[in-house]
Motif scaffolding. Structure first.
Motif, PDB file in Angstrom:
ATOM      1  N   GLU A  88     -75.404  19.744 -22.723  1.00 29.07           N
ATOM      2  CA  GLU A  88     -76.354  20.847 -22.542  1.00 29.07           C
ATOM      3  C   GLU A  88     -77.777  20.355 -22.763  1.00 29.07           C
ATOM      4  N   PHE A  89     -78.675  20.885 -21.976  1.00 29.92           N
ATOM      5  CA  PHE A  89     -80.081  20.461 -22.082  1.00 29.92           C
ATOM      6  C   PHE A  89     -80.951  21.617 -22.542  1.00 29.92           C
ATOM      7  N   PRO A  90     -82.161  21.281 -23.120  1.00 25.83           N
ATOM      8  CA  PRO A  90     -82.745  19.947 -23.294  1.00 25.83           C
ATOM      9  C   PRO A  90     -81.999  19.124 -24.355  1.00 25.83           C
ATOM     10  N   ALA A  91     -82.285  17.808 -24.331  1.00 24.27           N
ATOM     11  CA  ALA A  91     -81.627  16.903 -25.272  1.00 24.27           C
ATOM     12  C   ALA A  91     -82.619  15.870 -25.800  1.00 24.27           C
ATOM     13  N   VAL A  92     -82.267  15.308 -26.946  1.00 21.41           N
ATOM     14  CA  VAL A  92     -83.020  14.172 -27.488  1.00 21.41           C
ATOM     15  C   VAL A  92     -82.065  12.985 -27.429  1.00 21.41           C
ATOM     16  N   ALA A  93     -82.520  11.853 -26.888  1.00 23.33           N
ATOM     17  CA  ALA A  93     -81.636  10.691 -26.741  1.00 23.33           C
ATOM     18  C   ALA A  93     -82.186   9.501 -27.505  1.00 23.33           C
ATOM     19  N   LEU A  94     -81.312   8.833 -28.246  1.00 22.09           N
ATOM     20  CA  LEU A  94     -81.703   7.624 -28.985  1.00 22.09           C
ATOM     21  C   LEU A  94     -80.940   6.430 -28.424  1.00 22.09           C
ATOM     22  N   ILE A  95     -81.702   5.433 -27.959  1.00 21.43           N
ATOM     23  CA  ILE A  95     -81.083   4.178 -27.512  1.00 21.43           C
ATOM     24  C   ILE A  95     -81.257   3.173 -28.642  1.00 21.43           C
ATOM     25  N   VAL A  96     -80.144   2.689 -29.174  1.00 19.19           N
ATOM     26  CA  VAL A  96     -80.211   1.701 -30.268  1.00 19.19           C
ATOM     27  C   VAL A  96     -79.345   0.501 -29.891  1.00 19.19           C
ATOM     28  N   SER A  97     -80.013  -0.563 -29.479  1.00 15.92           N
ATOM     29  CA  SER A  97     -79.244  -1.738 -29.048  1.00 15.92           C
ATOM     30  C   SER A  97     -79.784  -2.978 -29.748  1.00 15.92           C
ATOM     31  N   GLY A  98     -79.343  -4.144 -29.270  1.00 17.49           N
ATOM     32  CA  GLY A  98     -79.808  -5.381 -29.878  1.00 17.49           C
ATOM     33  C   GLY A  98     -81.260  -5.668 -29.515  1.00 17.49           C
ATOM     34  N   GLY A  99     -81.700  -5.163 -28.373  1.00 14.21           N
ATOM     35  CA  GLY A  99     -83.057  -5.454 -27.917  1.00 14.21           C
ATOM     36  C   GLY A  99     -84.001  -4.266 -27.965  1.00 14.21           C
ATOM     37  N   HIS A 100     -83.449  -3.048 -28.120  1.00 17.11           N
ATOM     38  CA  HIS A 100     -84.304  -1.859 -28.028  1.00 17.11           C
ATOM     39  C   HIS A 100     -83.956  -0.764 -29.022  1.00 17.11           C
ATOM     40  N   THR A 101     -84.979  -0.017 -29.406  1.00 19.05           N
ATOM     41  CA  THR A 101     -84.792   1.209 -30.182  1.00 19.05           C
ATOM     42  C   THR A 101     -85.800   2.190 -29.583  1.00 19.05           C
TER      43      THR A 101
END
Ligand code: KG4
Ligand code: ZN
Length: 337
Positions: free
Chosen positions: A132-145
Motif C-alpha cells: 500500500e502506498f505511500p511508502a518509505v523504502a530503505l536500501i541497505v546493502s554493502g555499497g549503499h544506504t
C-alpha cells in the motif's frame, strides 16, 4: 506496466552473476528460474572484492548462468539488465551480453538501476497489489544506504543516504577487524551478536539525532578500531560483545531514521531492500515499530535481499522502458536521477 509477459533479468554489478526468468500473469510476479553464480569465495581470501578478479569470474559464469536460466523456457518478451551502479568491469559483462542477446533474439532491452532492483525485490512471487502506498523504502546493502519516499509504485524521491560508509560496509569492515569472518561479514556479525553482552560496549550512533535522513558509519568503524587496539587479547566472548555493540548501533540508527521518515511522510508501508535487510534484529525492530504504528512492513525473501537477477526483472516490469540494443551503456556511477 505490461500484462502477461516474461522478462529475462541479468545482474552482474559486482561479484554475483545472476540470470532469472520472471513472468507476470494475472497481476502476479512469478519466478520461473533464478540462477546465481558467485566469486565470493575468491574474495573471502582477500577480505574484500578485487574488481579485476570479479570481472574475470563474471566472464566465466555469464553464458552458463543465462543458459541455465532459460533451459526449460525459451519464450521471453524482453531482456532487463543492470546498467549501474557497480564495478565497470563486472557491469560490462552483463550489459554486453544483454545487448548481444537483444540483437540476436530481436527482443527489446530494459536498463535497470541496481538500487531500484533492491526495492522491487519486495514484489517477487507476490501480487502487484501487495504493497500500500505511500511508502518509505530503505536500501541497505554493502555499497549503499539510501532512504526513499514512494508516492506510488513508480514515483520515487530520494530523501537521504550515507555520507561515507554504507551499513553493510560497516558490518563487513568491523567483522574483519575483529577477525570474525572474511567477506562479507554481515551474517557472521549477526550470529556472534546473538551471544554478545549488550551492555559491555556502547558504540556511537552517528547522526542519530540529526534533522535529516542522512547516515554516517565511518565513525562507528573508528570507534571499534580504537576499542580493539586497547584490548590485549580478543577472546571469543569479547568478539561477540563487540559484534553485539556494533549490530545494536547500526540497527538503532537505521530504525531512528525510518522513524523520522515515517513522522515526516506519514506512509502506509515500510519497504526494506539490500543484503542488510536480511538481518533479523533489524527486521524484528522494524516489525515492532510497524505494528505499534499500524504500518505494513515488507521485506523480500532472504534470497532476494542480497544481489540477484529476479529483482532486476521485477524492477523492469514496473519501469518498463524498452530500448534498442545500441541505446544502452554501462554507467558505474549511476545513482538516483
Ligand atoms: O545487496 P548486497 O548483496 O550487495 C550490494 O549490493 O552491496 O549486500 C551485501 C551486504 C554485505 O555488506 C553483507 O555483509 C550484508 O549485505 N549482509 C548482512 C547480512 N546479510 C548480508 N548484514 C547484516 N546482517 C546480515 N544478516
Ligand atoms: Zn546490491
Amino acid at each position: 506496466m505490461p500484462t502477461d509477459k516474461r522478462i529475462l533479468g541479468i545482474e552482474t554489478s559486482c561479484d554475483e552473476t545472476g540470470a532469472s526468468l520472471l513472468s507476470l500473469q494475472k497481476n502476479h510476479l512469478t519466478v520461473e528460474s533464478n540462477i546465481l553464480a558467485s566469486s565470493l569465495s575468491l574474495h573471502a581470501k582477500t577480505g574484500g572484492i578485487i574488481p579485476e578478479i570479479a570481472a574475470r569470474e563474471q566472464l566465466k559464469y555469464i553464458i552458463p548462468t543465462v543458459a541455465k536460466a532459460i533451459e526449460k523456457q525459451r519464450e521471453i518478451d524482453a531482456i532487463a539488465v543492470t546498467y549501474g551502479p557497480g564495478l565497470i568491469g563486472s557491469l560490462l559483462i552483463g550489459v554486453e551480453t544483454a545487448r548481444t542477446l537483444s540483437y540476436v533474439w530481436k527482443k527489446p532491452l530494459i536498463p535497470v538501476n541496481h538500487l531500484l532492483g533492491h526495492i522491487y525485490a519486495n514484489w517477487i512471487n507476490k501480487s502487484l497489489h501487495t504493497i500500500e502506498f505511500p511508502a518509505v523504502a530503505l536500501i541497505v546493502s554493502g555499497g549503499h544506504t539510501d532512504l526513499l519516499y514512494m508516492k506510488d509504485k513508480t514515483t520515487l524521491q530520494w530523501i537521504g543516504g550515507t555520507r561515507d560508509d554504507a551499513a553493510g560496509e560497516a558490518f563487513d569492515k568491523i567483522g574483519r577487524l575483529i577477525g570474525l569472518a572474511s567477506y562479507p561479514a554481515g551474517p557472521a556479525v549477526e550470529n556472534a551478536a546473538k551471544k554478545g553482552d549488550p551492555k559491555r560496549f556502547m558504540f556511537p550512533r552517528p547522526l542519530i539525532h540529526s534533522e535529516d535522513f542522512d547516515f554516517s558509519f565511518s565513525g562507528l568503524k573508528t570507534a571499534v578500531l580504537k576499542t580493539v587496539q586497547n584490548i590485549s587479547h580478543l577472546d571469543e566472548q569479547t568478539k561477540c560483545d563487540i559484534a553485539r555493540g556494533t549490530e545494536d548501533a547500526i540497527v538503532d540508527v537505521l530504525v531512528a531514521k525510518i522513524t523520522r521518515a515515517v513522522k515526516t511522510y506519514n506512509p502506509k508501508s515500510i519497504l526494506l531492500g539490500g543484503g542488510v535487510a536480511a538481518n533479523s534484529k533489524l527486521q524484528q525492530q522494524l516489525e515492532y515499530f510497524a505494528n505499534a504504528h499500524s504500518l505494513a512492513l515488507s521485506v523480500p525473501e532472504k534470497q532476494f535481499c542480497t544481489d540477484n537477477a529476479a529483482m532486476i526483472a521485477a524492477c523492469a516490469f514496473f519501469n518498463y522502458d524498452e530500448r534498442r540494443w545500441m541505446d544502452i551503456d554501462s554507467n558505474p556511477e549511476l545513482y538516483f536521477a
